[in-house]
Design a protein around this motif. Structure first.
Motif, short mmCIF file in Angstrom:
data_model
loop_
_atom_site.label_atom_id
_atom_site.label_comp_id
_atom_site.label_asym_id
_atom_site.label_seq_id
_atom_site.Cartn_x
_atom_site.Cartn_y
_atom_site.Cartn_z
N LEU A 197 0.82 -1.21 0.00
CA LEU A 197 0.00 0.00 0.00
C LEU A 197 0.85 1.26 0.00
O LEU A 197 0.54 2.24 -0.69
CB LEU A 197 -0.93 -0.01 1.22
N CYS A 198 1.94 1.25 0.79
CA CYS A 198 2.75 2.47 0.90
C CYS A 198 4.24 2.19 1.05
O CYS A 198 5.03 3.12 1.22
CB CYS A 198 2.27 3.31 2.08
N ASN A 199 4.63 0.90 1.02
CA ASN A 199 6.02 0.47 1.17
C ASN A 199 6.68 1.01 2.43
O ASN A 199 7.85 1.39 2.44
CB ASN A 199 6.86 0.84 -0.06
N GLY A 200 5.90 1.06 3.50
CA GLY A 200 6.44 1.47 4.80
C GLY A 200 6.47 2.96 5.05
O GLY A 200 6.77 3.39 6.16
N ASP A 201 6.13 3.78 4.04
CA ASP A 201 6.09 5.24 4.20
C ASP A 201 4.65 5.63 4.54
O ASP A 201 3.79 5.73 3.66
CB ASP A 201 6.54 5.93 2.91
N TYR A 202 4.38 5.87 5.81
CA TYR A 202 3.01 6.06 6.28
C TYR A 202 2.35 7.32 5.72
O TYR A 202 1.12 7.44 5.71
CB TYR A 202 2.95 6.08 7.81
N ASP A 203 3.15 8.29 5.28
CA ASP A 203 2.59 9.54 4.77
C ASP A 203 2.56 9.59 3.24
O ASP A 203 2.21 10.60 2.64
CB ASP A 203 3.39 10.73 5.31
N ARG A 204 2.93 8.51 2.61
CA ARG A 204 2.92 8.43 1.14
C ARG A 204 1.47 8.52 0.63
O ARG A 204 0.56 7.89 1.19
CB ARG A 204 3.54 7.10 0.73
N THR A 205 1.26 9.28 -0.41
CA THR A 205 -0.09 9.47 -0.94
C THR A 205 -0.64 8.17 -1.52
O THR A 205 0.03 7.48 -2.28
CB THR A 205 -0.11 10.55 -2.03
N VAL A 206 -1.86 7.86 -1.12
CA VAL A 206 -2.59 6.72 -1.68
C VAL A 206 -3.79 7.29 -2.43
O VAL A 206 -4.62 8.00 -1.84
CB VAL A 206 -3.07 5.75 -0.58
N LYS A 207 -3.86 7.04 -3.73
CA LYS A 207 -4.97 7.52 -4.54
C LYS A 207 -5.96 6.39 -4.77
O LYS A 207 -5.57 5.25 -5.02
CB LYS A 207 -4.47 8.05 -5.89
N VAL A 208 -7.24 6.72 -4.67
CA VAL A 208 -8.29 5.72 -4.89
C VAL A 208 -9.21 6.23 -5.99
O VAL A 208 -9.79 7.31 -5.88
CB VAL A 208 -9.09 5.45 -3.60
N ASP A 209 -9.32 5.46 -7.07
CA ASP A 209 -10.24 5.77 -8.15
C ASP A 209 -11.51 4.95 -7.99
O ASP A 209 -11.46 3.76 -7.62
CB ASP A 209 -9.62 5.46 -9.51
N VAL A 210 -12.65 5.56 -8.30
CA VAL A 210 -13.94 4.88 -8.25
C VAL A 210 -14.43 4.74 -9.69
O VAL A 210 -14.51 5.73 -10.43
CB VAL A 210 -14.97 5.67 -7.42
N TYR A 211 -14.74 3.50 -10.09
CA TYR A 211 -15.18 3.23 -11.45
C TYR A 211 -16.54 2.54 -11.46
O TYR A 211 -16.92 1.85 -10.50
CB TYR A 211 -14.19 2.33 -12.18
N ASP A 212 -17.23 2.71 -12.59
CA ASP A 212 -18.44 1.94 -12.90
C ASP A 212 -18.02 0.86 -13.89
O ASP A 212 -17.56 1.16 -14.99
CB ASP A 212 -19.52 2.84 -13.50
N TRP A 213 -18.19 -0.40 -13.49
CA TRP A 213 -17.75 -1.53 -14.32
C TRP A 213 -18.62 -1.67 -15.55
O TRP A 213 -19.85 -1.56 -15.49
CB TRP A 213 -17.82 -2.81 -13.49
N ASP A 214 -17.97 -1.90 -16.70
CA ASP A 214 -18.66 -2.21 -17.95
C ASP A 214 -18.12 -3.50 -18.51
O ASP A 214 -16.91 -3.75 -18.46
CB ASP A 214 -18.48 -1.08 -18.99
N ARG A 215 -18.99 -4.33 -19.07
CA ARG A 215 -18.60 -5.64 -19.56
C ARG A 215 -17.52 -5.58 -20.64
O ARG A 215 -16.67 -6.46 -20.75
CB ARG A 215 -19.84 -6.37 -20.12
N ASP A 216 -17.53 -4.52 -21.45
CA ASP A 216 -16.57 -4.44 -22.55
C ASP A 216 -15.22 -3.90 -22.12
O ASP A 216 -14.33 -3.71 -22.95
CB ASP A 216 -17.13 -3.59 -23.70
#
Length: 509
Positions: A197-216
């Motif tokens: 998740l952060c390779n031990g760097d607790y303040d490293r930015t973690v980005k989360v993208d939210v997607y709508d799944w499509d079959r194609d």
């Protein structure tokens, strides 16, 4: 996709300098299908895209003083076959581990080749030294009022987690499952190593993208938010409710507020130090031996089952909430409906059960064999044949009862496949496999040889190629099933039906 590494020390006396995590992405792959994009795989398979970002990583021991040759092959996966030659080759590249590490930002971009006259696309390899952080984080998230993306429904949301890199890019590290047709999804809890998740760097930015799944494969972007391990570790509170923002919509609409919110429901951290010693250890980078054996055998044999519903049981564990010991418990936790949908459903139930039960001895085989035998005894007209796949570390505590169960089952329409994993001695398993001496119990010989045993270690590819290991295992372990099925049918005088609309083969795990 797979990587194979040249070995330079046959005596295996080297001490690794460090462990390196290699992440793989591809761009502009060949479009070999007429009606769908390419499905590159191994790593995992990603459906319908020519630009995959693979979640599964390669973790390699780095030796500064040696030239470690790597080869990356890209394939389009169009079937469940474990045989690489059955899939479409999309291209390959060669490099050394040192080349990846020594590239600017630890990022090497190479053109794929191998198909004359074709532009095969690009492969992007990113290397990062793994920290010594051994913690594992488990978290659960939900969302509220996400944007509606589907014309005829709501949305099918899933989350993609990325950790930031020094050059401003992001490396994918986790994908959640897809929750169908809802704007207020609650995702299952998941486990991820902190160093992934952060390779031990607790303040490293973690980005989360939210997607709508499509079959194609053209998943719709709903929005994004950023956090860090330090923020997540605070657990459920007002600071861990995140606005999901879509920069394009925000730039176009003056009254735009957000595209929904994501809330952290729970977060806990545990030390990893005791886990890797278990054969059931769930690495984020590759399947354990149990999962490989299950997938290798299951993906072939499931083609002969008409409804793809497989009862799956565990044996030898304490069950919640009272710690009762069970030797035949449903992996999905549902005693009334133990069926799992397809081999992927079995794997999902297996992984989930590891998080909820406590593995515990003794290990008794007879209860599971008898459970399947009871089902087989109800249908002996030849319309169904049962195959029980048992995966074990070789420790068996009820040999007398197991022999009795096998002898009884030999007169029924069923076979038993036993795959031994780990380094243990498998003398007991060899005794159950009646190739040399037919199994007997209390003076009774088994009517047929119905047990096939193989040790998985005999099939493991030395280069670490899981696909080859699984293909070799499946080929040998399933070799006796057709003859065992025919021997039962002949012994009962059952003739083949002229036209069958569905297959007679059923399977338990």
């Amino acid at each position: 996709m797979m990587a194979s590494i040249g070995e330079f020390d046959p005596l295996n006396t080297r001490v690794p300098a460090t462990k390196i995590e290699v992440t793989v992405s591809c761009r502009s792959l060949l479009d070999v299908d007429t009606f769908s994009k390419s499905d590159p795989g191994m790593t995992e398979v990603i459906d319908n895209t020519r630009n995959p970002d693979f979640v599964r990583k390669f973790v390699l021991d780095f030796f500064f003083e040696e030239k470690q040759n790597l080869r990356f092959d890209v394939y389009n996966v169009d079937s469940r076959s474990c045989n690489i030659s059955k899939h479409d080759f999309l291209g390959q590249t060669f490099c050394t581990l040192g080349e990846i590490i020594g590239s600017a930002g630890g990022r090497l971009e190479r053109t794929l080749s191998g198909i004359p006259g074709k532009k095969c696309g690009v492969i992007i390899l990113t290397a990062e030294e793994l920290s010594n952080c051994r913690d594992i984080a488990t978290m659960q998230l939900c969302a509220n009022k996400l944007d509606k993306k589907d014309f005829f429904g709501k949305s099918d949301p899933f989350l993609v987690f990325y950790r930031s890199n020094e050059d401003g890019t992001f490396t994918i590290c986790h994908k959640t499952e897809v929750i169908k047709n809802t704007l207020n999804p609650v995702w299952q809890s998941f486990t991820i190593p902190v160093r992934a998740l952060c390779n031990g760097d607790y303040d490293r930015t973690v980005k989360v993208d939210v997607y709508d799944w499509d079959r194609d494969g053209s998943h719709d972007f709903i929005g994004e938010f950023t956090t860090s391990y330090r923020e997540l570790s605070r657990g459920q509170n007002q600071f861990n409710v995140y606005e999901v923002l879509n920069p394009k919509k925000k730039g176009k609409k003056k009254k735009y507020i957000n595209s929904g919110t994501v809330t952290l429901l729970s977060f806990k951290v545990e030390s990893e130090y005791t886990f890797p010693t278990s054969l059931h250890y769930m690495s984020p980078y590759q399947m354990n031996a149990y999962a490989m054996a299950l997938k290798a055998v299951g993906e072939i044999i499931q083609d002969y089952d008409s409804d793809k519903l497989f009862p799956a049981y565990g044996f030898g564990a304490k069950l919640p909430p009272d710690g009762k010991i069970s030797h035949a418990f449903p992996l999905n936790g549902d005693g009334e409906h133990p069926n799992c949908v397809g081999i992927e459903g079995v794997l999902e139930a297996y992984f989930q059960s590891l998080r909820t039960v406590q593995l515990y001895g003794p290990t008794n085989f007879a209860p599971v064999i008898n459970k399947v035998a009871n089902c087989a005894s109800e249908i002996t007209d030849g319309s169904q044949y049962f195959v029980l796949l048992m995966i074990t570390d070789g420790v068996i505590s009820d040999m007398v009862q197991t022999k009795e169960a096998v002898v009884n089952a030999a007169s029924l329409p069923m076979s038993v496949i036993i795959v031994g994993v780990g380094p243990a001695e498998f003398d007991a398993m060899e005794e159950l496999d009646g190739d040399e001496v037919r199994v007997s119990s209390r003076g009774r010989l088994a009517e047929r040889d119905i047990v096939q045993f193989v040790p998985f270690r005999d099939y493991i590819d030395r280069s670490g190629n899981q696909v080859l290991s699984m293909a070799r295992l499946a080929k040998d372990v399933l070799a006796e099933i057709p003859d065992q099925l025919l021997s039962f049918m002949k012994s009962r005088g059952i003739e083949p039906r002229p036209s069958m609309s569905s297959s007679p083969l059923h399977r338990h795990i």
